[in-house]
Enzyme design. Structure first.
Site, PDB file in Angstrom:
ATOM      1  N   GLY A 270       0.621  -1.348   0.153  1.00 35.01           N
ATOM      2  CA  GLY A 270      -0.141  -0.157   0.373  1.00 35.01           C
ATOM      3  C   GLY A 270       1.220   1.537   0.249  1.00 35.01           C
ATOM      4  N   ASP A 386     -11.491   9.399   9.865  1.00 31.98           N
ATOM      5  CA  ASP A 386     -11.472   8.685   8.786  1.00 31.98           C
ATOM      6  C   ASP A 386     -12.530   8.062   8.349  1.00 31.98           C
ATOM      7  OD1 ASP A 386     -10.071   9.299   6.278  1.00 31.98           O
ATOM      8  OD2 ASP A 386      -8.460   9.008   6.575  1.00 31.98           O
ATOM      9  N   LYS A 388     -14.149   5.214   6.040  1.00 31.71           N
ATOM     10  CA  LYS A 388     -14.418   4.994   4.658  1.00 31.71           C
ATOM     11  C   LYS A 388     -13.964   2.962   4.184  1.00 31.71           C
ATOM     12  CE  LYS A 388     -10.005   7.452   3.099  1.00 31.71           C
ATOM     13  NZ  LYS A 388      -9.076   8.180   2.822  1.00 31.71           N
ATOM     14  N   ASP A 404      -5.281   3.041   9.960  1.00 34.44           N
ATOM     15  CA  ASP A 404      -5.178   4.513   8.993  1.00 34.44           C
ATOM     16  C   ASP A 404      -5.468   5.162  10.299  1.00 34.44           C
ATOM     17  OD1 ASP A 404      -3.767   6.693   7.999  1.00 34.44           O
ATOM     18  OD2 ASP A 404      -4.870   6.661   6.577  1.00 34.44           O
ATOM     19  N   THR A 421     -11.843  12.759   4.558  1.00 33.89           N
ATOM     20  CA  THR A 421     -12.583  12.810   3.159  1.00 33.89           C
ATOM     21  C   THR A 421     -13.895  13.287   2.689  1.00 33.89           C
ATOM     22  OG1 THR A 421     -11.526  10.459   3.343  1.00 33.89           O
ATOM     23  CG2 THR A 421     -12.542  10.729   1.928  1.00 33.89           C
TER      24      THR A 421
HETATM   25  N1  LIG Z   1      -1.845  -3.988   9.031  1.00 33.15           N
HETATM   26  C1  LIG Z   1      -2.114  -3.691   7.370  1.00 33.15           C
HETATM   27  N2  LIG Z   1      -2.339  -4.891   6.537  1.00 33.15           N
HETATM   28  C2  LIG Z   1      -1.931  -4.942   5.994  1.00 33.15           C
HETATM   29  N3  LIG Z   1      -2.195  -3.901   4.741  1.00 33.15           N
HETATM   30  C3  LIG Z   1      -2.294  -2.210   5.165  1.00 33.15           C
HETATM   31  C4  LIG Z   1      -2.086  -2.392   6.745  1.00 33.15           C
HETATM   32  N4  LIG Z   1      -1.963  -1.106   6.722  1.00 33.15           N
HETATM   33  C5  LIG Z   1      -1.931  -0.711   6.038  1.00 33.15           C
HETATM   34  N5  LIG Z   1      -2.498  -1.661   4.483  1.00 33.15           N
HETATM   35  C6  LIG Z   1      -2.866  -1.236   2.849  1.00 33.15           C
HETATM   36  O1  LIG Z   1      -1.894   0.084   2.614  1.00 33.15           O
HETATM   37  C7  LIG Z   1      -2.907   1.210   2.717  1.00 33.15           C
HETATM   38  C8  LIG Z   1      -1.985   2.829   3.274  1.00 33.15           C
HETATM   39  O2  LIG Z   1      -1.852   2.112   4.687  1.00 33.15           O
HETATM   40  P1  LIG Z   1      -3.111   3.935   5.652  1.00 33.15           P
HETATM   41  O3  LIG Z   1      -4.350   4.137   4.689  1.00 33.15           O
HETATM   42  O4  LIG Z   1      -2.554   3.106   6.945  1.00 33.15           O
HETATM   43  O5  LIG Z   1      -1.624   4.602   4.960  1.00 33.15           O
HETATM   44  P2  LIG Z   1      -1.418   6.063   5.352  1.00 33.15           P
HETATM   45  O6  LIG Z   1      -0.018   6.715   4.370  1.00 33.15           O
HETATM   46  O7  LIG Z   1      -2.130   6.565   5.895  1.00 33.15           O
HETATM   47  O8  LIG Z   1      -2.346   5.947   3.797  1.00 33.15           O
HETATM   48  P3  LIG Z   1      -3.062   7.697   3.845  1.00 33.15           P
HETATM   49  O9  LIG Z   1      -2.100   8.969   3.455  1.00 33.15           O
HETATM   50  O10 LIG Z   1      -3.650   7.418   2.167  1.00 33.15           O
HETATM   51  O11 LIG Z   1      -4.346   7.924   4.378  1.00 33.15           O
HETATM   52  C9  LIG Z   1      -4.451   0.554   3.732  1.00 33.15           C
HETATM   53  O12 LIG Z   1      -5.109   1.624   2.614  1.00 33.15           O
HETATM   54  C10 LIG Z   1      -3.208  -1.190   2.992  1.00 33.15           C
HETATM   55  O13 LIG Z   1      -4.591  -0.703   1.605  1.00 33.15           O
END
Ligand SMILES: Nc1ncnc2c1ncn2[C@@H]1O[C@H](COP(=O)(O)OP(=O)(O)OP(=O)(O)O)[C@@H](O)[C@H]1O
Length: 572
Positions: A270, A386, A388, A404, A421
């Site tokens: 991700g 957040d 969604k 997140d 969002t």
């Molecule tokens: N524990 C986890 N296990 C599997 N996949 C994960 C996990 N945590 C996050 N991901 C994947 O990574 C993506 C990004 O994670 P996260 O939303 O926490 O990051 P972020 O940097 O805060 O993103 P954003 O900037 O969109 O808020 C998630 O949408 C998911 O697809």
């Protein structure tokens, strides 16, 4: 009709809303201008925007929507990076109108200025505004937003009150601050967190207090105490050798000394605004986990220091079956690292888009797990902010994990940050009235609608169009929608938060007692006794088939931050 009545009831509300939208426009413009000056390329990691293959779902939604709405929801498509394809199939999904595998390109990140950004892939456009976090959105006109007005990197949030306040302590914290004590964490948040909590002071305060059945004294919460009590607290005193990339943590099996080297990075699963999330393997326990890597330069540039610290501090404190578990966190000179349980089923968002929409039964299952988690978070005075489908992951057992916590915050009372969002933002956030946990109940209403209908209730290509629709309070209802679910959504999507279900004196109980949940035993929900409607297609705990592929060679090492900037993260 007398003249003063016309002014008060008709003209004034229009003028007030127009002013709010104008104010938002100015902030958007200001932020775009700032971002354009400072950025080229897409984030520190250089990753291109993520795309997915979901055209059939889009086409189905298009068929089911009125032409006008459809034109707005189905925003222009762009082709994605090579190899960034969704492998997810809908075969195992028990859904309403779901119909098997779908392929087509679907724009993952829809910037506020979609055409320009699509053409350039440039974060200067995609990160417009109040720090648009465009990494996670697919069919959204933009993803998360968090205001960032000031040039102070600690100031991640906007509040009118702040502007009038004398400058707070804005220098980086000094070395005298212990790097791991909870008290320091807490005082830092108090000193620098511009996501200001204030005692309520506007007209509807008293009403709200009354509606909530609480008084000011009840809401005080000392986060430092609960963080200190947490079993995951790093113990620096016992282990003076601990470097920043390693630390000893009390686990169920005794004290474990963690090192970054313990984790073997396997694959990116991700991306987010500041970095990426990777599947990795803990060499000691041999467990799979997810490592969230955040580039400090980006966190500072986007003024999200306090949000990131909030995320870590809140996650350290909470434990709930439907909330992601944080195992450990650390930093080096370039990045912040958070280690989570790996949730191999992927995002609920993907299943929903593949299925088109969910049945009332399927939606009810996920909504119940979210209600259980929200009730828990709110009991700790944590507002999530957040909610969604992109932030809901499906575990191998089919149950949800909310992820997140970048916008989560411990509240004394209200906060003023413009974040969330666009499609999921509550009216009081748009109106900068100060908001509280009621925003999560609003978002639940949006989510239930989106699960049942396939698209959110308030949609436009531009965030301002979305905000306008949210403020108007008009919702288009599908003819064949479950009337009981519709009744719940109506009670959650109430503009006046003092009358919103979940935010009244019985709190979450009002939601739990709604007829749509009548059949549920809430202990069974908490204990995961309900049968999940979707079982992800996975072969082993480290399976990544439910996540997109990201070209690994695109990741460039994040730049090291200098000592002065590093001090912003002393207590991380
Ligand atoms: N524990 C986890 N296990 C599997 N996949 C994960 C996990 N945590 C996050 N991901 C994947 O990574 C993506 C990004 O994670 P996260 O939303 O926490 O990051 P972020 O940097 O805060 O993103 P954003 O900037 O969109 O808020 C998630 O949408 C998911 O697809």
């Amino acid at each position: 009709m007398d003249f003063s009545y016309i002014i008060k009831c008709i003209v004034f509300p229009y003028v007030a809303n127009a002013c709010i939208l104008l104010k938002l426009s100015l902030r958007l413009w200001h932020s775009c201008w700032q971002q354009e000056k400072s950025t080229t390329g897409n984030r520190a990691t250089g990753t291109p925007p993520r795309t997915r293959t979901i055209a059939e779902a889009q086409a189905r939604i298009a068929r089911e929507m009125s032409t006008a709405t459809c034109a707005r929801f189905c925003t222009p498509l762009t082709s994605g990076p090579a190899g960034s394809t969704s492998k997810l199939t809908a075969g195992s999904v028990t859904t309403g109108s779901g119909s098997g595998n779908m392929t087509s390109s679907y724009k993952k990140k829809i910037p506020s200025n979609s055409t320009a950004a699509a053409a350039t892939n440039d974060s200067s456009t995609t990160e417009a505004t109040f720090t648009f976090k465009l990494g996670r959105s697919n069919a959204r006109s933009s993803s998360n937003v968090a205001s960032s007005e000031s040039s102070d990197p600690l100031e991640s949030d906007y509040s009118e009150e702040e502007e009038e306040e004398p400058e707070k302590d804005q220098e980086p914290v000094t070395n005298s601050r212990s790097s791991s004590t909870a008290t320091t964490t807490s005082s830092s948040a108090a000193g620098h967190d511009h996501d200001v909590d204030e005692e309520e002071d506007d007209d509807d305060d008293d009403d709200e207090e009354e509606a909530n059945g609480r008084d000011g004294d009840d809401v005080t919460h000392d986060s430092s105490e609960s963080i200190e009590d947490d079993g995951n607290e790093t113990d620096d005193e016992e282990d003076d050798d601990d470097s920043e990339e390693s630390s000893s943590v009390q686990t169920a099996k005794g004290v474990r000394k963690y090192h970054l080297d313990d984790y073997q990075i396997i694959k990116t699963v991700g991306t987010g605004t500041f970095g990426r999330v990777c599947l990795c393997r803990d060499r000691i326990s041999e467990k799979y986990c997810a490592m969230k890597i955040l580039a400090m330069t980006e966190v500072i540039r986007l003024k999200q220091i306090e949000h990131v610290k909030n995320e870590r501090n809140i996650l350290r404190e909470i434990r709930h079956p439907f909330v992601i578990s944080l195992e450990w966190s650390t930093k080096d000179e370039s990045n912040l690292y958070m280690i989570f349980d790996y949730v191999c089923g992927g995002e609920l968002f993907t299943y929903l888009r593949n299925a088109g929409k969910f049945t009332s039964q399927t939606s009810n299952f996920y909504a119940a797990e979210i209600v259980s988690a929200l009730e828990y978070l709110h009991s700790l005075q944590v507002v999530y902010r957040d909610l969604k489908p992109e932030n809901l992951l499906i575990n191998r057992d089919g149950h949800l994990k909310i992820t997140d916590f970048g916008f989560a915050k411990k509240l004394r009372d209200r906060t003023w940050t413009l974040c969330g969002t666009p499609e999921y933002i509550a009216p009081e956030i748009i109106q900068s009235k100060g908001h509280n946990k009621a925003v999560d109940w609003w978002a639940l209403g949006v989510l239930i609608y989106e699960m049942l209908v396939g698209y959110p209730p308030f949609y436009d290509e531009q965030p301002f169009g979305i905000y306008e629709k949210i403020l108007s309070g008009k919702i288009e209802w599908e003819r064949h929608m479950d009337p009981i679910a519709k009744d719940l959504i109506k009670k959650l999507l109430v503009n006046d938060r003092t009358k919103r279900l979940g935010n009244m004196k019985n709190g979450a109980d009002d939601v739990k007692r709604h007829r749509w949940f009548k059949h549920l035993n809430w202990n069974d929900v908490y204990n995961k006794k309900l049968k999940p409607p979707i079982l992800p297609d996975v072969h082993h705990d480290g399976d990544t088939k439910n996540f997109d592929d990201y070209p690994e060679k695109d990741w460039k090492p994040a730049k090291a931050v200098d000592q002065r900037d590093l001090q912003y993260f002393n207590d991380f």
